[in-house]
Design an enzyme around this catalytic site. Structure first.
Site, mmCIF file in Angstrom:
data_model
loop_
_atom_site.group_PDB
_atom_site.id
_atom_site.type_symbol
_atom_site.label_atom_id
_atom_site.label_comp_id
_atom_site.label_asym_id
_atom_site.label_seq_id
_atom_site.Cartn_x
_atom_site.Cartn_y
_atom_site.Cartn_z
ATOM 1 N N GLU A 51 -13.138 -8.903 3.473
ATOM 2 C CA GLU A 51 -14.135 -8.498 2.413
ATOM 3 C C GLU A 51 -15.029 -9.735 2.069
ATOM 4 O O GLU A 51 -16.251 -9.351 1.845
ATOM 5 C CB GLU A 51 -13.230 -8.487 1.305
ATOM 6 C CG GLU A 51 -12.273 -7.244 1.006
ATOM 7 C CD GLU A 51 -12.977 -5.877 0.691
ATOM 8 O OE1 GLU A 51 -14.181 -5.792 0.537
ATOM 9 O OE2 GLU A 51 -12.341 -5.021 0.790
ATOM 10 N N LEU A 87 -0.746 -5.216 -6.610
ATOM 11 C CA LEU A 87 -0.045 -5.498 -7.750
ATOM 12 C C LEU A 87 -0.970 -5.593 -8.952
ATOM 13 O O LEU A 87 -0.779 -4.925 -9.626
ATOM 14 C CB LEU A 87 0.553 -7.035 -7.500
ATOM 15 C CG LEU A 87 1.526 -7.465 -8.691
ATOM 16 C CD1 LEU A 87 1.046 -7.698 -9.966
ATOM 17 C CD2 LEU A 87 2.697 -6.347 -8.990
ATOM 18 N N LYS A 94 -12.150 -2.575 -11.401
ATOM 19 C CA LYS A 94 -11.322 -1.555 -11.028
ATOM 20 C C LYS A 94 -9.836 -1.412 -10.915
ATOM 21 O O LYS A 94 -9.341 -2.613 -10.702
ATOM 22 C CB LYS A 94 -11.915 -1.003 -9.471
ATOM 23 C CG LYS A 94 -13.097 -0.451 -9.426
ATOM 24 C CD LYS A 94 -13.376 0.076 -8.237
ATOM 25 C CE LYS A 94 -15.017 0.260 -7.716
ATOM 26 N NZ LYS A 94 -15.162 0.788 -6.420
ATOM 27 N N LYS A 145 1.695 2.122 -3.344
ATOM 28 C CA LYS A 145 0.884 2.016 -4.573
ATOM 29 C C LYS A 145 0.630 3.373 -5.055
ATOM 30 O O LYS A 145 -0.335 3.887 -4.781
ATOM 31 C CB LYS A 145 -0.319 1.348 -3.960
ATOM 32 C CG LYS A 145 -1.446 1.047 -4.920
ATOM 33 C CD LYS A 145 -2.820 0.300 -4.217
ATOM 34 C CE LYS A 145 -3.893 0.131 -5.351
ATOM 35 N NZ LYS A 145 -4.989 0.026 -4.608
ATOM 36 N N PHE A 154 -1.732 -20.608 -3.857
ATOM 37 C CA PHE A 154 -0.881 -19.679 -3.389
ATOM 38 C C PHE A 154 -0.913 -19.165 -1.884
ATOM 39 O O PHE A 154 0.163 -18.635 -1.433
ATOM 40 C CB PHE A 154 -1.127 -18.408 -4.100
ATOM 41 C CG PHE A 154 -0.630 -18.465 -5.637
ATOM 42 C CD1 PHE A 154 0.678 -18.532 -5.884
ATOM 43 C CD2 PHE A 154 -1.631 -18.468 -6.852
ATOM 44 C CE1 PHE A 154 1.044 -18.927 -7.573
ATOM 45 C CE2 PHE A 154 -0.962 -18.575 -8.063
ATOM 46 C CZ PHE A 154 0.517 -18.814 -8.361
ATOM 47 N N GLU A 166 0.860 -1.100 -0.076
ATOM 48 C CA GLU A 166 0.090 0.028 0.028
ATOM 49 C C GLU A 166 0.878 1.081 0.041
ATOM 50 O O GLU A 166 0.510 2.253 -0.850
ATOM 51 C CB GLU A 166 -1.148 0.055 1.325
ATOM 52 C CG GLU A 166 -2.351 0.670 1.116
ATOM 53 C CD GLU A 166 -3.199 0.236 0.038
ATOM 54 O OE1 GLU A 166 -3.539 -0.954 -0.164
ATOM 55 O OE2 GLU A 166 -3.563 1.207 -0.813
HETATM 56 O O1 LIG Z 1 -15.985 -2.715 -6.221
HETATM 57 C C1 LIG Z 1 -15.329 -3.524 -5.740
HETATM 58 C C2 LIG Z 1 -14.596 -4.524 -6.191
HETATM 59 O O2 LIG Z 1 -14.396 -4.268 -7.567
HETATM 60 C C3 LIG Z 1 -15.652 -3.289 -4.266
HETATM 61 O O3 LIG Z 1 -16.456 -4.418 -3.682
HETATM 62 C C4 LIG Z 1 -14.588 -3.072 -3.513
HETATM 63 O O4 LIG Z 1 -14.373 -3.363 -2.436
HETATM 64 C C5 LIG Z 1 -14.263 -1.328 -3.656
HETATM 65 O O5 LIG Z 1 -12.690 -1.292 -3.408
HETATM 66 C C6 LIG Z 1 -15.118 -0.591 -2.735
HETATM 67 O O6 LIG Z 1 -16.397 -0.753 -2.907
HETATM 68 C C7 LIG Z 1 -14.502 0.775 -2.492
HETATM 69 O O7 LIG Z 1 -14.733 1.440 -3.785
HETATM 70 P P1 LIG Z 1 -14.138 2.925 -4.289
HETATM 71 O O8 LIG Z 1 -14.392 3.599 -2.875
HETATM 72 O O9 LIG Z 1 -12.576 2.512 -4.571
HETATM 73 O O10 LIG Z 1 -14.801 3.407 -5.244
#
Ligand SMILES: O=C(CO)[C@@H](O)[C@H](O)[C@H](O)[C@H](O)COP(=O)(O)O
Length: 413
Positions: A210, A133, A168, A101, A195, A98
């Site tokens: 998560e 990464l 993203k 990054k 892994f 992080e």
């Molecule tokens: O969009 C996704 C996974 O692609 C989410 O589940 C993930 O946890 C995101 O990082 C969060 O929702 C936060 O999004 P953001 O604040 O970076 O727009």
């Protein structure tokens, strides 16, 4: 209209005598998430034929950007696999955590693509590593010649269930978490949970945060699975060393990814900003960057979820018994309930303000309703946040009675 030019019907209109044009187009998006354990074991051919849109043939070249820690552990096996299958791999190890990054990491990847002389269509970059990464490489690839394909091979749990399966990419900018980024799906993500055998338990917990997020907002069944098998699956690093643990690890990973993809697919470009997958991501971006490098991403997310569980308890949306189960699972998964960043009310207010900017002027804050359901609210106040932090501190320190009341010495602390 010139022949050969395709316009949508009614696209050119006269307004006040001046011509104007509106162009509308729809871009088809298709990406694949493919599970295959032991990707670099000699007989495994998933990387050759497992993804219909990204076949790999003997004689092909590939640029492979790999986390330097993963390279130390698996680089030799990986190179042997490429050699055995006649693939000419150029391997670039990269530090990816992080704290780094940042834009410089993107330049490093772009330099590697330049040096390699990558073919814009036929030579997807391979990103092998954790979420940091794959986010960095995905971002660089999405910028390079305005879009070069890439393939993700996540090697951490958070990479497998979160960063690896969405669209993203991005890097932090100054104190802004993922402040620079693009929506750019990898052509394919290959999930290989073998892994995880070398991952520290702290990073296993980081990914479980998560997964817990998906459970809390979408699935009581997944929560119950975490409640009953989460600690054992964590200790086993999701390797499935017994049949029972294997079934539990498979179910936890598959259900979490399935729920995530169900949420992402209808809203890939986030035109709707009420996203339940943002649960745990209202305060955590600011808290994580403020505490850097003390808190891992999942740890910051779980602290946010603990705080907002307390908030939902105060609102009567989550019962005290449900909150207690949630806090017990957080602890059992090796995650923190509390961090001193929550002692700073101004930081929480700043965090909420920044999120309101991120969500187009409204809080759009997903809050749990019971376990496995959620609703969005827009009216959280600084005073309410302070009360929630005080209640959570009581839970973290064991000063909350079973009825949910703070014991006297904590009231007003
Ligand atoms: O969009 C996704 C996974 O692609 C989410 O589940 C993930 O946890 C995101 O990082 C969060 O929702 C936060 O999004 P953001 O604040 O970076 O727009």
């Amino acid at each position: 209209m010139r022949s050969g030019t395709v316009f949508t019907q009614g696209l050119r209109q006269a307004v006040g005598g001046s011509p104007f044009w509106t162009v509308e187009a729809v871009r088809q998006v298709r990406y694949h998430v493919v599970s295959s354990n032991g990707l670099f074991e000699p007989g495994n051919t998933a990387l050759l034929t497992g993804c219909p849109d990204a076949p790999l043939h003997p004689g092909d070249r590939r640029l492979v950007v790999i986390d330097q820690n993963v390279d130390a552990l698996y680089g030799a096996d990986m190179c042997a696999w490429f050699t055995a299958h006649g693939v000419d791999a150029t391997v670039v190890p990269l530090r990816a955590d992080e704290a780094v990054k940042q834009w410089d990491a993107v330049s490093t990847v772009v330099d590697a693509m330049n040096d390699f002389g990558i073919d814009r269509r036929r030579e997807p970059v391979l990103a092998v590593g954790g979420g940091v990464l794959t986010d960095v490489v995905g971002f660089a690839a999405s910028l390079y010649r305005r879009g070069t394909p890439y393939i993700r091979i996540p090697t951490t749990l958070i990479g497998l269930v979160d960063a690896g399966v969405g669209v993203k990419t991005g890097v932090n900018y100054e104190r802004g978490k993922n402040r620079l980024g693009t929506y750019a799906p990898a052509t394919a993500t290959f999930l290989d949970r073998s892994f995880l055998r070398s991952l520290s338990l702290r990073h296993i917990s980081n990914g479980l945060a998560e997964i817990l997020k998906m459970a809390l907002i979408r699935s009581e069944d997944l929560f119950v699975l975490l409640e009953s098998r989460g600690a054992a699956v964590r200790a086993d690093r999701l390797q499935g060393t017994t049949e029972d643990l294997s079934r539990a690890a498979d179910a936890i990973i598959a259900e979490s990814i399935h729920l995530m993809l169900e949420e992402l697919q209808p809203n890939l470009w986030e035109s709707a900003l009420e996203r339940c997958v943002d649960y745990g991501h209202t305060f955590s971006p600011t808290l994580e960057m403020h505490a850097l490098p003390e808190l891992l991403h999942g740890e910051a997310v779980v602290i946010d979820m603990a705080l907002t569980t307390a908030l939902a308890t105060l609102r009567g949306d989550v019962t005290e018994a449900q909150a207690q189960r949630i806090y017990d699972v957080i602890r059992a998964l090796g995650l923190p309930l509390w961090n001193e960043v929550l002692d700073d009310p101004a930081l929480l207010d700043d965090a909420l303000r920044d999120t309101v900017r991120h969500r187009d002027g409204q809080q759009r804050l997903p809050l749990p309703v019971g376990i496995g359901r959620h609703r969005f609210v827009n009216d959280v106040t600084p005073a309410e946040l302070r009360d929630a932090a005080r209640l959570l501190r009581g839970h973290a320190e064991g000063h909350v009675s079973s009825a949910g009341a703070l014991v006297p010495e904590q009231v007003g602390a």
